[in-house]
Design a protein around this motif. Structure first.
Motif, PDB file in Angstrom:
ATOM      1  N   SER A 109       9.694   5.428  -6.261  1.00  0.00           N
ATOM      2  CA  SER A 109       9.700   6.607  -6.865  1.00  0.00           C
ATOM      3  C   SER A 109      10.142   6.284  -8.396  1.00  0.00           C
ATOM      4  CB  SER A 109      10.858   7.579  -6.271  1.00  0.00           C
ATOM      5  OG  SER A 109      10.169   8.095  -4.902  1.00  0.00           O
ATOM      6  N   ARG A 110      11.285   5.735  -8.585  1.00  0.00           N
ATOM      7  CA  ARG A 110      11.745   5.311  -9.876  1.00  0.00           C
ATOM      8  C   ARG A 110      10.479   4.595 -10.383  1.00  0.00           C
ATOM      9  NH1 ARG A 110      13.644   0.651 -11.833  1.00  0.00           N
ATOM     10  NH2 ARG A 110      13.841  -0.205  -9.820  1.00  0.00           N
ATOM     11  N   LEU A 111       9.717   3.584 -10.009  1.00  0.00           N
ATOM     12  CA  LEU A 111       9.022   2.892 -10.587  1.00  0.00           C
ATOM     13  C   LEU A 111       7.526   3.602 -11.092  1.00  0.00           C
ATOM     14  CD1 LEU A 111       8.956  -0.565  -8.241  1.00  0.00           C
ATOM     15  CD2 LEU A 111       9.710  -0.363 -10.579  1.00  0.00           C
ATOM     16  N   PHE A 112       7.224   4.278  -9.863  1.00  0.00           N
ATOM     17  CA  PHE A 112       5.683   4.875 -10.162  1.00  0.00           C
ATOM     18  C   PHE A 112       5.717   6.523 -10.176  1.00  0.00           C
ATOM     19  CE2 PHE A 112       5.220   0.710  -8.037  1.00  0.00           C
ATOM     20  CZ  PHE A 112       4.552   0.265  -9.014  1.00  0.00           C
ATOM     21  N   GLY A 113       7.134   7.184 -10.038  1.00  0.00           N
ATOM     22  CA  GLY A 113       6.840   8.818  -9.719  1.00  0.00           C
ATOM     23  C   GLY A 113       6.233   8.999  -8.312  1.00  0.00           C
ATOM     24  N   SER A 114       5.793  10.405  -7.886  1.00  0.00           N
ATOM     25  CA  SER A 114       5.107  10.473  -6.830  1.00  0.00           C
ATOM     26  C   SER A 114       3.770  11.071  -7.034  1.00  0.00           C
ATOM     27  CB  SER A 114       6.191  11.690  -6.024  1.00  0.00           C
ATOM     28  OG  SER A 114       6.147  12.814  -6.937  1.00  0.00           O
ATOM     29  N   SER A 115       2.901  10.995  -6.205  1.00  0.00           N
ATOM     30  CA  SER A 115       1.593  11.627  -5.999  1.00  0.00           C
ATOM     31  C   SER A 115       0.897  11.144  -7.178  1.00  0.00           C
ATOM     32  CB  SER A 115       1.570  13.103  -6.218  1.00  0.00           C
ATOM     33  OG  SER A 115       2.264  13.733  -5.070  1.00  0.00           O
ATOM     34  N   THR A 116       0.876   9.731  -7.233  1.00  0.00           N
ATOM     35  CA  THR A 116       0.330   8.982  -8.727  1.00  0.00           C
ATOM     36  C   THR A 116      -0.847   8.277  -8.330  1.00  0.00           C
ATOM     37  OG1 THR A 116       2.806   8.646  -9.078  1.00  0.00           O
ATOM     38  CG2 THR A 116       1.020   7.273 -10.393  1.00  0.00           C
ATOM     39  N   PHE A 117      -1.227   7.991  -7.057  1.00  0.00           N
ATOM     40  CA  PHE A 117      -2.460   7.027  -6.759  1.00  0.00           C
ATOM     41  C   PHE A 117      -3.372   7.563  -5.902  1.00  0.00           C
ATOM     42  CE2 PHE A 117       1.192   4.373  -7.937  1.00  0.00           C
ATOM     43  CZ  PHE A 117       0.571   3.330  -8.796  1.00  0.00           C
ATOM     44  N   ASP A 118      -4.511   7.304  -6.212  1.00  0.00           N
ATOM     45  CA  ASP A 118      -5.859   8.027  -5.317  1.00  0.00           C
ATOM     46  C   ASP A 118      -5.702   6.977  -3.915  1.00  0.00           C
ATOM     47  OD1 ASP A 118      -7.053   9.764  -7.080  1.00  0.00           O
ATOM     48  OD2 ASP A 118      -7.001   7.888  -8.404  1.00  0.00           O
ATOM     49  N   VAL A 119      -5.402   5.702  -4.116  1.00  0.00           N
ATOM     50  CA  VAL A 119      -5.670   4.683  -2.849  1.00  0.00           C
ATOM     51  C   VAL A 119      -4.484   3.899  -2.967  1.00  0.00           C
ATOM     52  CG1 VAL A 119      -7.039   2.760  -1.752  1.00  0.00           C
ATOM     53  CG2 VAL A 119      -8.333   4.706  -3.166  1.00  0.00           C
ATOM     54  N   VAL A 120      -4.022   3.617  -1.701  1.00  0.00           N
ATOM     55  CA  VAL A 120      -2.900   2.706  -1.507  1.00  0.00           C
ATOM     56  C   VAL A 120      -3.436   1.827  -0.637  1.00  0.00           C
ATOM     57  CG1 VAL A 120      -0.505   2.363  -0.508  1.00  0.00           C
ATOM     58  CG2 VAL A 120      -0.921   4.269  -1.884  1.00  0.00           C
ATOM     59  N   SER A 156       6.137   4.934   4.397  1.00  0.00           N
ATOM     60  CA  SER A 156       6.893   6.022   3.674  1.00  0.00           C
ATOM     61  C   SER A 156       6.572   5.913   2.118  1.00  0.00           C
ATOM     62  CB  SER A 156       8.450   5.734   3.916  1.00  0.00           C
ATOM     63  OG  SER A 156       9.244   6.676   3.036  1.00  0.00           O
ATOM     64  N   ALA A 157       6.721   4.731   1.706  1.00  0.00           N
ATOM     65  CA  ALA A 157       6.116   4.494   0.018  1.00  0.00           C
ATOM     66  C   ALA A 157       4.908   5.032   0.009  1.00  0.00           C
ATOM     67  CB  ALA A 157       6.488   3.273  -0.379  1.00  0.00           C
ATOM     68  N   ALA A 158       3.769   4.549   0.738  1.00  0.00           N
ATOM     69  CA  ALA A 158       2.511   5.077   0.349  1.00  0.00           C
ATOM     70  C   ALA A 158       2.465   6.521   0.444  1.00  0.00           C
ATOM     71  CB  ALA A 158       1.734   4.587   1.652  1.00  0.00           C
ATOM     72  N   SER A 159       2.928   7.367   1.465  1.00  0.00           N
ATOM     73  CA  SER A 159       3.031   8.783   1.433  1.00  0.00           C
ATOM     74  C   SER A 159       3.254   9.389   0.282  1.00  0.00           C
ATOM     75  CB  SER A 159       3.810   9.076   2.998  1.00  0.00           C
ATOM     76  OG  SER A 159       3.614  10.691   2.866  1.00  0.00           O
ATOM     77  N   LYS A 160       4.521   8.936  -0.157  1.00  0.00           N
ATOM     78  CA  LYS A 160       5.081   9.448  -1.200  1.00  0.00           C
ATOM     79  C   LYS A 160       4.188   9.062  -2.714  1.00  0.00           C
ATOM     80  CE  LYS A 160       9.168  10.829   0.281  1.00  0.00           C
ATOM     81  NZ  LYS A 160       9.649   9.588   0.873  1.00  0.00           N
ATOM     82  N   LEU A 161       3.688   7.851  -2.744  1.00  0.00           N
ATOM     83  CA  LEU A 161       2.738   7.488  -3.832  1.00  0.00           C
ATOM     84  C   LEU A 161       1.394   8.052  -3.812  1.00  0.00           C
ATOM     85  CD1 LEU A 161       3.589   3.637  -3.901  1.00  0.00           C
ATOM     86  CD2 LEU A 161       4.296   5.456  -5.610  1.00  0.00           C
ATOM     87  N   LEU A 162       0.772   8.634  -2.420  1.00  0.00           N
ATOM     88  CA  LEU A 162      -0.436   9.188  -2.599  1.00  0.00           C
ATOM     89  C   LEU A 162      -0.643  10.370  -3.224  1.00  0.00           C
ATOM     90  CD1 LEU A 162      -1.752   7.829   0.733  1.00  0.00           C
ATOM     91  CD2 LEU A 162      -2.744   7.290  -1.416  1.00  0.00           C
ATOM     92  N   LYS A 163      -1.646  10.620  -3.872  1.00  0.00           N
ATOM     93  CA  LYS A 163      -2.088  12.286  -4.180  1.00  0.00           C
ATOM     94  C   LYS A 163      -2.396  12.835  -2.866  1.00  0.00           C
ATOM     95  CE  LYS A 163      -3.831  10.845  -8.798  1.00  0.00           C
ATOM     96  NZ  LYS A 163      -4.969  10.734  -9.360  1.00  0.00           N
ATOM     97  N   PRO A 164      -2.226  14.180  -2.926  1.00  0.00           N
ATOM     98  CA  PRO A 164      -2.767  14.969  -1.557  1.00  0.00           C
ATOM     99  C   PRO A 164      -4.346  14.644  -1.461  1.00  0.00           C
ATOM    100  CG  PRO A 164      -1.581  16.392  -3.101  1.00  0.00           C
ATOM    101  CD  PRO A 164      -1.756  15.121  -3.781  1.00  0.00           C
ATOM    102  N   GLY A 165      -4.740  14.279  -0.084  1.00  0.00           N
ATOM    103  CA  GLY A 165      -5.982  13.670  -0.029  1.00  0.00           C
ATOM    104  C   GLY A 165      -6.421  12.224  -0.240  1.00  0.00           C
TER     105      GLY A 165
END
Length: 258
Positions: A109-120, A156-165
Motif C-alpha cells: 500500500s505504501r509503495l503503490f497505493g490501492s486499485s492500481t494495476f490491471d494485472v498481478v 492479500s497484496a494482489a487483492s489490494k493492488l488490483l483494480k475492480p475486475g
C-alpha cells in the motif's frame, strides 16, 4: 545499452525479439514455470502490470516483449536481485516500460497505493518454511520457501493492488491448490481458470496455473492439461509454440527455478 556484468554472472539469450537476461552462475535461475506464467496471463493493450516477487525480472521482461502492456513493475525484496533485474531491464532498453522496485510485498500500500494495476502476476515461493534455520542470504532458499512472505501475503497484496475486475495470474504447486482457492475467495479474487502442467502424458501434474478476477462472479473453468514433453520425450508442440522456437538451449531448460 552497455551494462556491467559481474564475474559471477552470465547473460542468457532468451531468443525472442533479441531479449536477454542477466543471471547468477550459482544463484537462483528462472525455469519453465516463469515462462508459462508470462504466457498464461491475459495482458491487454495499455495494461498496468505488476509481478510480485520478480526475482531475476524474467516475467516483466517477457511480458514487455510479448504484449502491449503500457507498463510492467517488478517487485523484489532482495536488494541484490532487484539491482541485477534492473540491469537486465536496461540491457534490453525497456526502461520506459519496465521498472524494478526493491521492497517488501507487505508494504504494497505504501509503495503503490490501492486499485492500481490491471494485472498481478506472481511466481511465489512454493514451500512452507517448516522447521530448521535457513540462511537469509541464500537467494535459492528465499525463492523456494515462504521465508520473507507467505502465500497469504501474496494473495492479500494482489487483492489490494488490483483494480475492480482486474486479473491475478499465478503459477504454483498442485498440492497447494486448496490453500490457493480458499485464500483467493477470502480476499475477493474469484478463481476463474485452472490449468495443470504435467511433465508428460500419464505423469501427474507438478505445476498449476490459475487465474482469478477481483470481485468476479463464481465460475471456475478447468482448462486442458499442458504437457512439457510428448510421449516420445520431445518437447510438446504447445511448449514449442509458447517458447516461439524449437526450444533448444533457451528460456531456461525447465530444470532451474522453484
Amino acid at each position: 545499452m552497455q551494462v556491467r556484468i559481474y564475474d559471477n554472472e552470465r547473460v542468457d539469450d532468451l531468443q525472442y525479439k533479441g531479449l536477454k537476461l542477466i543471471q547468477k552462475k550459482d544463484g537462483f535461475c528462472f525455469g519453465v514455470d516463469a515462462v508459462l506464467l508470462a504466457n498464461f496471463a491475459d495482458v491487454k493493450r495499455g495494461a498496468e502490470v505488476i509481478d510480485l516477487g520478480t526475482g531475476t525480472g524474467i516475467i516483466p521482461v517477457l511480458i514487455a516483449g510479448k504484449t502491449e502492456a503500457r507498463h510492467v513493475t517488478g517487485l523484489e525484496i532482495q536488494e541484490e536481485m532487484a539491482e541485477m533485474a534492473s540491469r537486465s531491464v536496461s540491457m534490453n532498453g525497456l526502461e520506459e516500460r519496465v521498472k524494478i522496485v526493491c521492497g517488501d510485498i507487505r508494504n504494497h500500500s505504501r509503495l503503490f497505493g490501492s486499485s492500481t494495476f490491471d494485472v498481478v502476476v506472481t511466481n511465489p515461493p512454493y514451500m512452507n518454511q517448516g522447521g530448521g534455520l535457513i540462511n537469509l542470504s541464500d537467494t535459492k532458499a528465499i525463492a523456494r520457501h515462504e521465508i520473507l512472505c507467505t502465500l497469504e501475503d501474496v494473495i492479500s497484496a494482489a487483492s489490494k493492488l488490483l483494480k475492480p475486475g482486474g486479473q491475478m495470474a499465478m503459477v504454483h504447486r498442485p498440492e497447494r491448490l486448496v490453500d490457493i482457492l480458499c485464500l483467493m475467495r477470502n480476499y475477493k479474487i474469484e478463481p476463474k481458470y485452472i490449468r495443470f502442467v504435467h511433465p508428460s502424458p500419464y505423469k501427474k501434474a507438478n505445476l498449476l496455473l490459475i487465474k482469478g478476477s477481483k470481485g468476479g462472479r463464481p465460475q471456475l473453468k478447468m482448462m486442458d492439461p499442458l504437457y512439457i514433453y510428448d510421449e516420445k520425450g520431445n518437447y510438446s508442440e504447445e511448449i514449442n509454440r509458447i517458447y516461439c522456437r524449437g526450444m533448444e538451449n533457451s528460456w531456461g531448460d525447465g530444470k532451474h527455478g522453484n
